[in-house]
Design an enzyme around this catalytic site. Structure first.
Site, PDB file in Angstrom:
ATOM      1  N   LYS A 129      -6.778  10.328   7.075  1.00  0.00           N
ATOM      2  CA  LYS A 129      -8.238  10.445   6.975  1.00  0.00           C
ATOM      3  C   LYS A 129      -8.921   9.848   8.198  1.00  0.00           C
ATOM      4  O   LYS A 129      -9.961  10.344   8.641  1.00  0.00           O
ATOM      5  CB  LYS A 129      -8.757   9.776   5.702  1.00  0.00           C
ATOM      6  CG  LYS A 129      -9.020  10.746   4.567  1.00  0.00           C
ATOM      7  CD  LYS A 129      -7.800  11.205   3.818  1.00  0.00           C
ATOM      8  CE  LYS A 129      -7.103  12.431   4.277  1.00  0.00           C
ATOM      9  NZ  LYS A 129      -5.891  12.733   3.545  1.00  0.00           N
ATOM     10  N   ILE A 168      -0.674  18.819   3.492  1.00  0.00           N
ATOM     11  CA  ILE A 168      -0.367  18.037   4.693  1.00  0.00           C
ATOM     12  C   ILE A 168      -0.464  18.911   5.938  1.00  0.00           C
ATOM     13  O   ILE A 168      -1.082  18.528   6.943  1.00  0.00           O
ATOM     14  CB  ILE A 168       1.050  17.409   4.589  1.00  0.00           C
ATOM     15  CG1 ILE A 168       1.059  16.349   3.485  1.00  0.00           C
ATOM     16  CG2 ILE A 168       1.497  16.815   5.927  1.00  0.00           C
ATOM     17  CD1 ILE A 168       2.387  15.665   3.262  1.00  0.00           C
ATOM     18  N   ARG A 174       7.208  17.219  -0.916  1.00  0.00           N
ATOM     19  CA  ARG A 174       7.821  15.898  -0.980  1.00  0.00           C
ATOM     20  C   ARG A 174       8.729  15.837  -2.199  1.00  0.00           C
ATOM     21  O   ARG A 174       8.608  16.649  -3.108  1.00  0.00           O
ATOM     22  CB  ARG A 174       6.726  14.810  -1.077  1.00  0.00           C
ATOM     23  CG  ARG A 174       5.839  14.751   0.160  1.00  0.00           C
ATOM     24  CD  ARG A 174       4.754  13.691   0.020  1.00  0.00           C
ATOM     25  NE  ARG A 174       5.273  12.338  -0.091  1.00  0.00           N
ATOM     26  CZ  ARG A 174       5.602  11.565   0.953  1.00  0.00           C
ATOM     27  NH1 ARG A 174       5.442  12.016   2.183  1.00  0.00           N
ATOM     28  NH2 ARG A 174       6.054  10.352   0.769  1.00  0.00           N
ATOM     29  N   GLY A 229       0.785  -1.243   0.000  1.00  0.00           N
ATOM     30  CA  GLY A 229       0.000   0.000   0.000  1.00  0.00           C
ATOM     31  C   GLY A 229       0.810   1.282   0.000  1.00  0.00           C
ATOM     32  O   GLY A 229       0.260   2.365  -0.187  1.00  0.00           O
ATOM     33  N   GLY A 230       2.138   1.168   0.237  1.00  0.00           N
ATOM     34  CA  GLY A 230       2.994   2.346   0.137  1.00  0.00           C
ATOM     35  C   GLY A 230       2.681   3.433   1.150  1.00  0.00           C
ATOM     36  O   GLY A 230       2.028   3.194   2.173  1.00  0.00           O
ATOM     37  N   ALA A 254       1.925  25.837   4.722  1.00  0.00           N
ATOM     38  CA  ALA A 254       0.449  25.774   4.709  1.00  0.00           C
ATOM     39  C   ALA A 254      -0.049  25.112   3.438  1.00  0.00           C
ATOM     40  O   ALA A 254      -0.858  25.652   2.687  1.00  0.00           O
ATOM     41  CB  ALA A 254      -0.136  27.182   4.845  1.00  0.00           C
ATOM     42  N   ALA A 300      -2.198  10.354  -5.101  1.00  0.00           N
ATOM     43  CA  ALA A 300      -2.404   8.911  -5.234  1.00  0.00           C
ATOM     44  C   ALA A 300      -3.201   8.577  -6.490  1.00  0.00           C
ATOM     45  O   ALA A 300      -2.876   7.649  -7.232  1.00  0.00           O
ATOM     46  CB  ALA A 300      -3.134   8.391  -3.993  1.00  0.00           C
ATOM     47  N   HIS A 353     -33.223  16.586  -4.695  1.00  0.00           N
ATOM     48  CA  HIS A 353     -33.371  17.541  -3.598  1.00  0.00           C
ATOM     49  C   HIS A 353     -33.769  16.783  -2.340  1.00  0.00           C
ATOM     50  O   HIS A 353     -34.640  15.913  -2.410  1.00  0.00           O
ATOM     51  CB  HIS A 353     -34.447  18.560  -3.940  1.00  0.00           C
ATOM     52  CG  HIS A 353     -34.724  19.522  -2.823  1.00  0.00           C
ATOM     53  ND1 HIS A 353     -33.861  20.545  -2.509  1.00  0.00           N
ATOM     54  CD2 HIS A 353     -35.745  19.584  -1.923  1.00  0.00           C
ATOM     55  CE1 HIS A 353     -34.352  21.215  -1.485  1.00  0.00           C
ATOM     56  NE2 HIS A 353     -35.486  20.646  -1.097  1.00  0.00           N
TER      57      HIS A 353
HETATM   58  P1  NAI Z   1       2.721  21.296  -0.437  1.00  0.00           P
HETATM   59  O1  NAI Z   1       3.573  21.475  -1.633  1.00  0.00           O
HETATM   60  O2  NAI Z   1       1.260  21.071  -0.554  1.00  0.00           O
HETATM   61  O3  NAI Z   1       2.912  22.575   0.517  1.00  0.00           O
HETATM   62  C1  NAI Z   1       4.175  22.995   1.014  1.00  0.00           C
HETATM   63  C2  NAI Z   1       4.054  24.402   1.552  1.00  0.00           C
HETATM   64  O4  NAI Z   1       5.247  24.738   2.259  1.00  0.00           O
HETATM   65  C3  NAI Z   1       3.875  25.439   0.463  1.00  0.00           C
HETATM   66  O5  NAI Z   1       2.775  26.243   0.777  1.00  0.00           O
HETATM   67  C4  NAI Z   1       5.199  26.207   0.519  1.00  0.00           C
HETATM   68  O6  NAI Z   1       5.060  27.565   0.116  1.00  0.00           O
HETATM   69  C5  NAI Z   1       5.591  26.076   1.983  1.00  0.00           C
HETATM   70  N1  NAI Z   1       7.015  26.300   2.282  1.00  0.00           N
HETATM   71  C6  NAI Z   1       8.078  25.857   1.583  1.00  0.00           C
HETATM   72  N2  NAI Z   1       9.224  26.253   2.194  1.00  0.00           N
HETATM   73  C7  NAI Z   1       8.891  26.959   3.314  1.00  0.00           C
HETATM   74  C8  NAI Z   1       9.631  27.623   4.360  1.00  0.00           C
HETATM   75  N3  NAI Z   1      10.967  27.662   4.374  1.00  0.00           N
HETATM   76  N4  NAI Z   1       8.956  28.233   5.364  1.00  0.00           N
HETATM   77  C9  NAI Z   1       7.601  28.227   5.347  1.00  0.00           C
HETATM   78  N5  NAI Z   1       6.860  27.607   4.385  1.00  0.00           N
HETATM   79  C10 NAI Z   1       7.477  26.982   3.380  1.00  0.00           C
HETATM   80  O7  NAI Z   1       3.438  20.121   0.403  1.00  0.00           O
HETATM   81  P2  NAI Z   1       2.911  19.126   1.514  1.00  0.00           P
HETATM   82  O8  NAI Z   1       1.740  19.681   2.222  1.00  0.00           O
HETATM   83  O9  NAI Z   1       4.139  18.783   2.297  1.00  0.00           O
HETATM   84  O10 NAI Z   1       2.426  17.874   0.692  1.00  0.00           O
HETATM   85  C11 NAI Z   1       3.359  17.116  -0.084  1.00  0.00           C
HETATM   86  C12 NAI Z   1       2.696  16.447  -1.254  1.00  0.00           C
HETATM   87  O11 NAI Z   1       1.813  15.434  -0.809  1.00  0.00           O
HETATM   88  C13 NAI Z   1       1.897  17.413  -2.092  1.00  0.00           C
HETATM   89  O12 NAI Z   1       2.225  17.219  -3.438  1.00  0.00           O
HETATM   90  C14 NAI Z   1       0.479  17.054  -1.818  1.00  0.00           C
HETATM   91  O13 NAI Z   1      -0.343  17.260  -2.957  1.00  0.00           O
HETATM   92  C15 NAI Z   1       0.556  15.583  -1.444  1.00  0.00           C
HETATM   93  N6  NAI Z   1      -0.519  15.262  -0.520  1.00  0.00           N
HETATM   94  C16 NAI Z   1      -1.805  15.256  -0.965  1.00  0.00           C
HETATM   95  C17 NAI Z   1      -2.845  15.037  -0.098  1.00  0.00           C
HETATM   96  C18 NAI Z   1      -4.246  15.091  -0.618  1.00  0.00           C
HETATM   97  O14 NAI Z   1      -4.433  14.980  -1.814  1.00  0.00           O
HETATM   98  N7  NAI Z   1      -5.242  15.293   0.216  1.00  0.00           N
HETATM   99  C19 NAI Z   1      -2.622  14.771   1.315  1.00  0.00           C
HETATM  100  C20 NAI Z   1      -1.246  14.825   1.679  1.00  0.00           C
HETATM  101  C21 NAI Z   1      -0.258  15.044   0.792  1.00  0.00           C
END
Ligand code: NAI
Length: 464
Positions: free
Chosen positions: A51, A182, A271, A39-40, A179, A319, A443
């Protein structure tokens, strides 16, 4: 030595889906996985456990904030963190065992261990080398650290999403760096469980790249839930003692230096592809400067017989994007036509309310000089949402001004992650906003808000 048609390296959503589709298409398939369970990242330390914690903590939020209003009185539940973690482990177990069952059902061999590719057509796992006609690399990604900052991750005080899903106790003060998806999902979890949460973000808005109206509404709603935001702030150092951390950051607008203390610091600044130990350099597999495996539009690398999909290649690290590529690459290997429409990949943030989007944003349309119309409908005008304390947020549909073809959609509100798919299907069929507006919607449902937004692209919504 077994002879396979396909060996998939990695059993995350990209890899296990690719393996199942390969097997369904009659190819003799194996999948290499070094973790204890299949499942990675997604199933073990990502989507599924987060979730589960979001679900549990949301129930607490409902009990604390909405139960009494509905006449459900009495003591609100207290948090048994150990039990919550064990519920989360259960959710993981059920899902990972489900993949194991599907592998057996489809006669896919699980090669246990970490794989490498000594040569095209060969995969080495432990002391065993297997021959195969094709290899699909689906090795995923790993957390990136804070760019240019002095931060050591110990997964106890300074954690990535992995450590944040199994903290020893609920921290009094959590500092989240980044922000993004994750940071906001896990920040929400701990804010609901009583942590004081401070989010530090480099950019001037949260969730960079997202529709700006959604960003503003999202920030307002999360702030109401107790998340504190420090925007335009670059983290440059995290120092730790035995049980605490001190985060140093600089405000970009005036270069002023600040510090904030924390019990736990979550590093969620993106990531990066994970390809360690595969032997790609020796094989001469072409990589991008960002460490991604270069793959063409049929997921072929420059080495014949080696394909790559998911987080380890270009594109959003999602994913479901990996799953689609996994299915498509399997089709290509089986001599069929594999296709992924990268213009229609939804993105979802599973906070409360949820946030979902597909296609382009208004900002992108303006940049591209495309004339468009925006149809917006607030959940305040949706009967079901009002009854369920879910009136915050809106649906926005963007359509071509001339042709009315739907170009994108942005939803913040109840079940946004489910609602978005109606629009994805419409976009796949090249539908106009009018097509959606003329479709009967039951509705009372949240989906009516989608129809109303489509109506707002034409003669106007009914309930606004
Ligand atoms: P992300 O790329 O969504 O957000 C990283 C944030 O960190 C950005 O807003 C960036 O501007 C900020 N940042 C970078 N350097 C910084 C610094 N020095 N100081 C303050 N802020 C800084 O990355 P995240 O949330 O770590 O997620 C990683 C990957 O995993 C993403 O590609 C995301 O799409 C995926 N993911 C998707 C989920 C979902 O679809 N629900 C759930 C969890 C992860």
């Amino acid at each position: 030595m077994a002879q396979y048609d396909v060996i998939v390296i990695g059993s995350g959503p990209g890899g296990y889906v690719a393996a199942i589709r390969c097997a369904q298409l009659g190819l003799k398939t194996a999948c290499v996985e070094g973790r204890e369970t299949l499942g990675g990242t997604c199933l073990n330390v990502g989507c599924i456990p987060s979730k589960a914690l979001l679900h549990a903590s949301h129930q607490l939020h409902e009990a604390e904030h909405n139960f009494a209003k509905m006449g459900l009185k009495g003591k609100t539940p207290s948090v048994d963190w150990k039990q919550m973690l064990s519920y989360k482990e259960d959710a993981i177990g059920q899902n990972t065992k489900g993949i194991e069952f599907l592998f057996k059902k489809n006669k896919i061999d699980w090669l246990k261990g970490w794989g490498s590719i000594p040569a095209a057509g060969k995969v080495k796992v432990g002391n065993e080398t297997y021959e195969t006609k094709n290899i699909i690399i689906a090795s995923g990604s790993e957390p990136a650290s804070v760019p240019g900052a002095d931060v050591t991750i110990d997964e106890k005080i300074v954690v990535t999403s992995t450590g944040a899903l199994e903290l020893g106790k609920i921290p009094k003060k959590l500092v989240v760096i980044g922000a993004g998806v994750i940071g906001l999902e896990l920040g929400s979890v701990y804010a609901r469980l009583g942590s004081e949460v401070q989010v530090i973000e480099f950019m001037d808005s949260i969730t960079p790249g997202m529709d700006s109206e959604v960003q503003k509404t999202f920030k307002r709603l999360l702030s109401k839930q107790g998340l504190n935001f420090k925007l335009g702030a670059a983290v440059n150092k995290v120092e730790t003692t035995k049980s605490k951390a001190k985060v140093s950051y600089t405000l970009r607008k005036d270069d002023s230096a600040h510090t904030v203390d924390a019990d736990v610091v979550l590093v969620s600044t993106g990531r990066k592809p994970f390809t360690d130990g595969l032997g790609l350099e020796e094989l001469g597999v072409e990589m991008s400067p960002r460490g991604q495996i270069k793959a063409d539009d049929q997921w072929r690398t420059n080495v014949t017989g080696i394909y790559a999909i998911g987080d380890c290649i270009d594109g959003p690290m999602l994913a479901h994007k990996a799953e689609d590529e996994g299915m498509a690459a399997a089709e290509v290997i089986a001599g069929k036509h594999g296709h992924v429409n990268y213009g229609v990949i939804p993105g979802v943030i599973y906070t409360h309310p949820e946030v979902a989007n597909v296609g382009v944003t208004e900002e992108q349309l303006r940049e591209q000089g495309i004339a468009y119309k925006a149809g917006k409908f607030s959940f305040m005008g949706n009967g079901r949402a009002k009854a369920n304390f879910a009136g915050d947020g809106f649906v926005k549909i963007l359509a071509d001004k001339e042709t009315d073809r739907i170009l994108g959609a942005h939803i913040i509100g109840p079940m946004a992650g489910d609602l978005i798919h109606e629009i994805c299907v419409a976009m796949e069929f090249g539908a106009s906003a009018e097509d959606l507006a003329l479709t009967c919607h039951a509705h009372p449902t949240y989906s009516e808000a989608v129809r109303e937004a489509a109506l707002a692209c034409g003669d106007g919504p009914i309930h606004m």
